[in-house]
Write a protein that holds these residues in place. Structure first.
Motif, PDB file in Angstrom:
ATOM      1  N   ILE A 154      48.909  47.860  44.900  1.00 47.04           N
ATOM      2  CA  ILE A 154      49.884  48.514  44.039  1.00 47.04           C
ATOM      3  C   ILE A 154      49.964  47.699  42.761  1.00 47.04           C
ATOM      4  O   ILE A 154      50.257  46.501  42.796  1.00 47.04           O
ATOM      5  N   GLY A 155      49.713  48.320  41.629  1.00 46.76           N
ATOM      6  CA  GLY A 155      49.652  47.612  40.359  1.00 46.76           C
ATOM      7  C   GLY A 155      48.228  47.204  40.060  1.00 46.76           C
ATOM      8  O   GLY A 155      47.286  47.634  40.718  1.00 46.76           O
ATOM      9  N   THR A 156      48.041  46.358  39.063  1.00 49.19           N
ATOM     10  CA  THR A 156      46.698  45.902  38.710  1.00 49.19           C
ATOM     11  C   THR A 156      46.449  44.544  39.339  1.00 49.19           C
ATOM     12  O   THR A 156      47.381  43.804  39.667  1.00 49.19           O
ATOM     13  N   ALA A 157      45.189  44.205  39.496  1.00 51.68           N
ATOM     14  CA  ALA A 157      44.827  42.939  40.142  1.00 51.68           C
ATOM     15  C   ALA A 157      45.550  41.779  39.475  1.00 51.68           C
ATOM     16  O   ALA A 157      45.530  41.633  38.265  1.00 51.68           O
ATOM     17  N   GLY A 158      46.189  40.946  40.291  1.00 52.52           N
ATOM     18  CA  GLY A 158      46.895  39.773  39.789  1.00 52.52           C
ATOM     19  C   GLY A 158      48.306  40.066  39.297  1.00 52.52           C
ATOM     20  O   GLY A 158      49.054  39.143  39.017  1.00 52.52           O
ATOM     21  N   LYS A 159      48.679  41.327  39.150  1.00 56.44           N
ATOM     22  CA  LYS A 159      49.998  41.662  38.620  1.00 56.44           C
ATOM     23  C   LYS A 159      50.774  42.589  39.537  1.00 56.44           C
ATOM     24  O   LYS A 159      51.855  43.010  39.199  1.00 56.44           O
ATOM     25  N   ILE A 161      51.077  44.103  43.937  1.00 52.87           N
ATOM     26  CA  ILE A 161      51.161  43.675  45.334  1.00 52.87           C
ATOM     27  C   ILE A 161      49.855  44.088  45.993  1.00 52.87           C
ATOM     28  O   ILE A 161      49.488  45.254  45.979  1.00 52.87           O
ATOM     29  N   ASP A 162      49.141  43.133  46.558  1.00 58.20           N
ATOM     30  CA  ASP A 162      47.864  43.401  47.205  1.00 58.20           C
ATOM     31  C   ASP A 162      48.071  43.280  48.710  1.00 58.20           C
ATOM     32  O   ASP A 162      48.414  42.219  49.218  1.00 58.20           O
ATOM     33  N   PHE A 163      47.875  44.384  49.436  1.00 59.70           N
ATOM     34  CA  PHE A 163      48.058  44.413  50.881  1.00 59.70           C
ATOM     35  C   PHE A 163      46.741  44.274  51.625  1.00 59.70           C
ATOM     36  O   PHE A 163      46.652  44.573  52.798  1.00 59.70           O
ATOM     37  N   SER A 164      45.708  43.825  50.930  1.00 55.87           N
ATOM     38  CA  SER A 164      44.400  43.711  51.589  1.00 55.87           C
ATOM     39  C   SER A 164      44.421  42.580  52.603  1.00 55.87           C
ATOM     40  O   SER A 164      45.247  41.668  52.555  1.00 55.87           O
ATOM     41  N   ASN A 165      43.495  42.657  53.524  1.00 56.61           N
ATOM     42  CA  ASN A 165      43.381  41.650  54.569  1.00 56.61           C
ATOM     43  C   ASN A 165      42.538  40.508  54.016  1.00 56.61           C
ATOM     44  O   ASN A 165      41.332  40.499  54.145  1.00 56.61           O
ATOM     45  N   GLN A 166      43.199  39.534  53.411  1.00 58.07           N
ATOM     46  CA  GLN A 166      42.492  38.439  52.776  1.00 58.07           C
ATOM     47  C   GLN A 166      42.487  37.217  53.688  1.00 58.07           C
ATOM     48  O   GLN A 166      43.471  36.911  54.340  1.00 58.07           O
TER      49      GLN A 166
END
Length: 168
Positions: A154-159, A161-166
């Motif tokens: 949600i939003g742009t990379a780095g700015k 919320i990233d819900f990926s499985n990192q």
């Protein structure tokens, strides 16, 4: 055009014009007594563009309705079989010559009946990844959103919320 005895009518007139410009091939009008008057209901132009509610269609299908503060043109897609489990309607996107409605589409948006008793439906989004077409996201009738494959950002990379499985 072929207007016959339109001067005797105040109803629907269907006319075809071949004036060399191919601007108007078929025109359906209401509330008129001449082939060029009245309210335009539908226009098919020589370039293949169809206008409903407009005399200047800008694409293959152009729906228009002028309503101040209300809903404009509306497209309805219906499966009229009644409330049956897995009834569906869809919009298919075919972006290359290898795609086909009955086979593999590049992307689809579907509404699928999930409860024959009350007509509840889910909306699904499918895409082609170069080797397979698969459902990527589903919005359930109850409101749950499920991302089937890939990452939800949600939003742009780095700015955002990233819900990926990192991996940490």
């Amino acid at each position: 055009h072929n207007s016959g005895n339109v001067a005797d009518y105040d109803g629907v007139v269907i006319s075809s014009v071949n004036d060399g410009s191919d601007a108007e091939v078929l025109h359906v009008r209401a509330n008129n007594s001449t082939y060029s008057g009245g309210t335009s209901l539908m226009l098919v132009r020589g370039d293949g563009n169809v206008g409903i509610g407009t005399t200047a269609p800008e694409a293959e299908m152009h729906l228009a309705k002028s309503t101040s503060g209300g809903r404009g043109g509306t497209l309805v897609i219906e499966n009229s079989h009644g409330s049956t489990l897995n009834n569906e309607v869809q919009i298919a996107f075919l972006t290359d010559s290898g795609a086909a409605l009955g086979a593999v589409a590049n992307a689809r948006i579907k509404a699928i009946n999930t409860d024959a008793g009350n007509g509840a439906a889910d909306i699904t989004f499918t895409t082609w990844n170069g080797s397979a077409e698969a459902e990527k996201m589903r919005i359930a009738g109850a409101g749950d959103v499920t991302v089937k494959t890939g990452n939800l950002v949600i939003g742009t990379a780095g700015k955002g919320i990233d819900f990926s499985n990192q991996a940490s």
